[in-house]
Design a protein around this motif. Structure first.
Motif, PDB file in Angstrom:
ATOM      1  N   PHE A   1       0.846  -1.186   0.000  1.00 16.34           N
ATOM      2  CA  PHE A   1       0.000   0.000   0.000  1.00 16.34           C
ATOM      3  C   PHE A   1       0.886   1.241   0.000  1.00 16.34           C
TER       4      PHE A   1
ATOM      5  N   TYR B   1      -5.071  -2.447   7.570  1.00 13.75           N
ATOM      6  CA  TYR B   1      -6.131  -1.444   7.646  1.00 13.75           C
ATOM      7  C   TYR B   1      -5.660  -0.252   8.489  1.00 13.75           C
TER       8      TYR B   1
ATOM      9  N   SER C   1     -10.382  -5.591   3.106  1.00 13.20           N
ATOM     10  CA  SER C   1      -9.167  -5.291   2.342  1.00 13.20           C
ATOM     11  C   SER C   1      -8.634  -6.539   1.648  1.00 13.20           C
TER      12      SER C   1
ATOM     13  N   GLU D   1     -13.698   0.422  -5.305  1.00  9.52           N
ATOM     14  CA  GLU D   1     -12.550   0.558  -4.399  1.00  9.52           C
ATOM     15  C   GLU D   1     -12.477   1.956  -3.802  1.00  9.52           C
TER      16      GLU D   1
ATOM     17  N   GLU E   1     -12.750   2.815   0.085  1.00  8.25           N
ATOM     18  CA  GLU E   1     -11.627   3.527   0.699  1.00  8.25           C
ATOM     19  C   GLU E   1     -12.132   4.707   1.529  1.00  8.25           C
TER      20      GLU E   1
ATOM     21  N   GLN F   1     -11.629   5.374   5.633  1.00 10.58           N
ATOM     22  CA  GLN F   1     -10.811   6.500   6.094  1.00 10.58           C
ATOM     23  C   GLN F   1     -11.366   7.180   7.344  1.00 10.58           C
TER      24      GLN F   1
END
Length: 798
Positions: free
Chosen positions: A97, A186, A253, A524, A528, A532
């Motif tokens: 990531f 995560y 994820s 995605e 996301e 967040q």
């Protein structure tokens, strides 16, 4: 005899920048200046595998950390700002990531707190297995040049989940960059307001606080080293909720990674069919010299059984009967592969994704428990809708594949028979019959694929159109070239005419003009955003509780980074205490300083700071005295690491006028920690400005030390659980490994002790020979590495 048994020694071809022992096995990971990640075994310092630098990931490794179970190794890359999770058994990249800032240090800890709520969650973790089928294994990659995931398996991807017990990967970098990743995947918190560049991190196992060593630079003064303690009480207070939420998001994820790889396999299957098409049919169409359209010539052949001489010559010479048969089989195989991947992988993965997101939505509605963590039910609902749209698009692709396969089969069967007749060969009776439906399929194929539409020609540069399935697999924002025909669809007509259902949140939007890749990227992005929010809310709850300026360091003229030098941090899980160990060589070169803070940042610490005098730390033997060795040899500390809760492993260096070299020693901290003298810290001054008032404790070692002969030792990495240590020289190339709780006198009874001497003999090889020997150890690939890891020397702790 000196303590510690040397079991290996090696001269490495490239300088080492980072080293870290596995928490569960006798394995040490090294990162060097060439960008390689190396895994070595304790015995003989034998290399298990190496992961070379990759232009797609990066070449500048800046930090290492092991997952607490020892199955995953994390490393950060400075040039590409990536964090990579690597399988410790096979040297395969499982997950990566991106970050906004390069990472300078990382720490991976495991929560040890127990509660009845957590225990019930641990036992119910596998509830999803009762409702969801096991995800099918991904096939081997079709391409031999796949960028990262060459032979990925779904089981290995699911290994990313690891144990249910919460573990957190802490990342730190420049400009106050600190982030926490639950299960290493995560992002659970972004911590603002940390000054300077992080050089060391330690999150307490009870999640109450995070200790950080930072280097604060200013234009006028030398860099200042500070100790900072952050209050992470929200994580501790809401541990059961944090664990449950983080586990769900890690599942999500992992499933996104699974869907991404499934789509990669589909694209590779399509690239195979496209290559066959380009080599055969497209070239055939472009070389046509007749004035009539190819579509008309094929229709004439279909209706009247006659073809122009040009078409017949191109069919027999360019395509050939054998080539046509092989092409038809290749296309059918590729279509079948894509179809199976959609049904078994995309659909099952999407179902699992919907299941876990629905559970997270249920958690978000329990506002008393989960609202403080930032779970937003509206954002989760958007994510569920996006997954539904992706599922609809996958089903749409299935219908397109089904129709295209029927047309392709009918066309190739008909053309095969026609070419057999042209070559006057025998036509099997079962192929000689064509129904009206077969003729319709062939006509559909000709109208769809042999098109001279100007728009297609301008966009693709060729007349043969194979976009019907491939358009769904293109990672582009443009609309589909040939969207599905929805004329006559009674359901869509009913929706358009219904004012209540037209905008209903219960119906997933279909995005009929977009590709599967586009809908996947949109999904995605929405997920996301859903992930967040908790990281922002939890990050804002973290406050700075302690900030202690320690000392200044002069600007170094060397450019080589020292990624594992002092100060170092440690968390004593039994007493819930943070430890920091550091030196101030400019102020008092012969002292080692020990800082203590409770993990509860608001609880005062007795004897919070003390100094250990290293001047006469060694108790010399009778032989040394007879040889005239000085009994008051003055030492300074080069490096220090916590071996366990009560022992510090140090590398000591004798003063310049002494004849002695470097020493590896174990310092027992019991007597130092029992010091009753208090140090009154003046918060207006740095520690080095009031160092004279720090209480000092002297230590004398008996036999827990060893001379490091013929080695300018500088750094040490230890693992007190496995009772091992690795010493690195100042040139960052010479390493020695030791078993720490074994006396040298046992060597005569153990054949393994010969390994050290044999390695020492090998140090006199030329650099070129050494490099070849290093490379030779990697032969045998991942299978050999797996066998080595499964051997008795690397058994996990029971």
């Amino acid at each position: 005899m000196p303590a510690f048994r040397q079991v290996g020694e090696k001269q490495l071809p490239n300088p080492v920048l980072c080293m870290a022992w596995s928490p569960k096995r006798d394995l040490i990971a090294l990162a060097n200046t060439a960008g390689e990640l190396l895994l070595h075994r304790l015995a003989n310092f034998q290399r298990v595998w190496s992961l070379p630098p990759n232009e797609n990931t990066g070449k500048e490794i800046t930090a290492l950390a092991w997952r607490p179970d020892g199955k995953i190794l994390a490393f950060s890359l400075g040039d590409t700002k990536l964090v990579v999770l690597c399988d410790a058994e096979k040297a395969e990249i499982l997950h990566l990531f991106p970050l906004e800032n390069p990472v300078s240090c990382m720490h991976w800890m495991e929560v040890l707190e127990e509660s009845s709520v957590l225990n019930s969650f641990y036992t119910s973790e596998d509830e999803s297995n009762l409702f969801l089928p096991k995800l099918p294994t991904l096939p081997k990659s079709y391409s031999t040049t796949s960028k990262i995931f060459s032979e990925e398996k779904s089981d290995e991807i699911l290994n990313l989940l690891g144990e249910v017990r919460l573990n957190i990967l802490v990342l730190g970098g420049g400009s106050g960059f600190v982030e926490l990743y639950a299960y290493g995947m995560y992002k659970i918190a972004t911590l603002p307001g940390v000054p300077g560049t992080c050089s060391s991190l330690c999150l307490s196992s009870d999640l109450k606080s995070l200790s950080i060593i930072t280097e604060i630079r200013s234009a006028d003064n030398d860099p200042e080293i500070c100790y900072i303690q952050l209050d992470t009480g929200l994580l501790s207070d809401c541990l059961p909720e944090v664990t449950r939420m983080a586990r769900k998001f890690t599942h999500i994820s992992t499933l996104l990674q699974y869907l991404r790889l499934s789509l990669t396999c589909m694209c590779e299957a399509w690239e195979d069919i496209l290559m066959q098409m380009d080599l055969r049919l497209t070239k055939f169409v472009q070389e046509k010299n007749t004035s009539t359209q190819v579509q008309d010539e094929f229709l004439e052949l279909l209706l009247w059984g006659q073809s122009s001489p040009e078409l017949q010559a191109l069919l027999m010479n360019q395509l050939t009967v054998k080539g046509l048969k092989k092409l038809g089989q290749s296309i059918e195989t590729s279509y079948s592969s894509i179809q199976k991947l959609v049904i078994s992988h995309l659909q099952s993965g999407s179902e699992a994704l919907l299941y876990h997101l629905s559970e997270v939505k249920g958690m978000s509605l329990w506002k008393q428990k989960f609202q403080p963590l930032g779970l937003d039910s509206a954002a989760i609902e958007d994510a569920i809708t996006a997954v539904g749209s992706f599922t609809l698009k996958a089903n749409e692709l299935l219908q397109v594949i089904d129709k295209s396969m029927k047309n392709f089969k009918a066309f190739f069967r008909w053309l095969y028979v026609a070419m057999l007749r042209m070559s006057e060969e025998h036509v099997p009776p079962e192929l000689n019959k064509m129904t009206q439906k077969d003729i319709a399929f062939v006509a559909d194929f000709l109208s769809e694929h042999f098109s001279e539409n100007e728009e297609l020609f301008d966009r693709k540069g060729k007349y043969f159109n194979v976009e019907r399935v491939g358009q769904y697999l293109k990672d582009e924002d443009e609309d589909l070239v040939s969207p599905p025909n929805t004329k006559g669809n009674q359901w869509l007509k009913f929706l358009q005419e219904s004012t209540h259902l037209k905008e209903s949140p219960l119906l997933f939007p279909s995005y009929s003009q977009k590709s599967l890749h586009f809908v996947k990227r949109m999904m995605e992005g929405v997920i996301e955003l859903c992930l967040q929010k908790p990281a922002e809310i939890i990050g804002k709850s973290v406050k700075q509780a302690v900030c202690l300026p320690l000392y200044t360091v002069p600007e170094s003229s060397e450019n080589t980074p020292r990624l594992f030098e002092l100060p170092s941090l440690y968390n004593d899980k039994k007493t819930n205490m943070h430890y920091g160990v550091f030196c101030m060589p400019e102020i008092s070169p012969c002292k080692l300083y020990l800082l203590r803070k409770f993990t509860d940042p608001f609880r005062p610490v007795p004897n919070g700071l003390m100094a250990i005098d290293l001047s006469n730390v060694l108790s010399h033997s009778i032989d040394d005295a007879a040889a005239g060795a000085s009994s008051d040899c003055v030492y300074s500390c080069q490096d220090a690491r916590f071996y366990d809760d009560e022992t510090l492993t140090v590398v000591l260096r004798a003063s310049e006028e002494e004849n002695r070299g470097r020493v590896l020693a174990q310092l027992p901290l019991g007597s130092a920690l029992s010091c009753e003298e208090e140090f009154n810290w003046d918060p207006s001054l740095r520690l080095d400005q009031q160092s004279g008032a720090i209480p000092v404790k002297g230590l004398v070692l008996e036999n827990q030390w060893r001379d490091l002969e013929n080695m300018k030792a500088q750094y040490v990495a230890v693992n007190g659980i496995r009772k091992v240590a690795c010493v690195l020289s100042s040139n960052l190339r010479h390493v020695r490994v030791y078993e720490m709780d074994v006396e040298d006198e046992e060597d005569e009874e153990r054949p393994e002790s010969q390994n050290a001497s044999s390695d020492q003999d090998g140090l006199e090889e030329t650099p070129a020979i050494r490099g070849e020997a290093e490379g030779g150890e990697t032969e045998g690939g991942g299978q050999r590495a797996k066998e080595q890891l499964e051997s008795g020397e690397a058994l996990e702790l029971s």
